[in-house]
Motif scaffolding. Structure first.
Motif: not given
Length: 225
Positions: A10, A12, A36, A38, A60-63, A65-66
């Motif tokens: 991940v 960040a 990914v 995030c 991008l992913a929302e943290a 949702r990880l």
């Protein structure tokens, strides 16, 4: 039900994300295939506008949702402070998770990552450092990514006018243009939130910052006349 996102690696960065941090995440994602990137925390206004327009392509992913238990490696860009990572702070502090940190002008490697896992550069923008690695490895990027990289470099170097700007920053900008950075988007999103006197005041405040503990919370105080 919102589906969760499972990834071993991940990428960040800190909350109140500026363009350099945002672009550095996108660049780091290219360096770690299958990773990914995030968002943990808020985005600066101009970054938020850019992201809203291009969210589908940037993916991008929302943290929130990880699947935190699945993370085996955390790559942190543009900060050495775990407490700026929001929901990912426990992952940064977990000794069983491998950490890699990229920052510029950091005083020393963070204890939670260690010297051998920290890359510190003297570039005016951290995006410049990561673009240098992409260029060296001849890794392909999209025109939108190149545009984001250029925005990060422009913003953190004052379009190469700040004294911290280097020749490498200029060369990285040229690389972005060669890879399709869109000039009209640069003009649209490069609005500095601070005037020159405000930037000078901010620099003076940062130079004088002193940590104090107030009611169990660390605050930063800057004495200025």
């Amino acid at each position: 039900r919102i589906s969760s996102v499972k990834a071993e690696t991940v990428i960040a960065t800190h909350g109140n994300t500026d363009f350099d941090a945002f672009a550095a995440m996108l660049a780091a994602r290219r360096l770690y295939p299958g990773s990914v990137a995030c968002l943990a925390g808020s985005l600066n206004r101009n970054v938020r506008e850019f992201y809203r327009l291009h969210a589908d392509e940037l993916a991008l992913a929302e943290a929130s949702r990880l699947e935190l238990d699945a993370i085996r490696r955390l790559v942190v860009v543009e900060t050495t402070h775990a407490n700026r990572l929001g929901e990912l702070e426990p992952i940064a502090l977990d000794p069983d998770v491998e950490k890699v940190v990229f920052d510029h002008h950091a005083a020393e490697p963070p204890e939670w990552a260690g010297e051998g896992h920290t890359v510190v550069s003297e570039d005016g923008a951290l995006t410049t450092t990561l673009v240098g690695v992409l260029a060296e490895r001849e890794i392909a990027v999209t025109p939108l990514e190149a545009t984001a990289f250029a925005l990060g470099i422009h913003e953190d170097t004052g379009s190469l006018t700040y004294p911290t700007a280097t020749q490498r920053d200029a060369e990285a900008l040229a690389w972005c243009l060669r890879h399709g950075a869109r000039q009209e988007l640069l003009a649209q999103f490069l609005h500095s939130p601070l005037t020159e006197p405000e930037r000078e005041l901010l620099a003076a405040i940062i130079e004088k910052l002193e940590p104090r503990e107030v009611a169990g919370v660390e605050v930063l105080v800057a004495p200025l006349s």
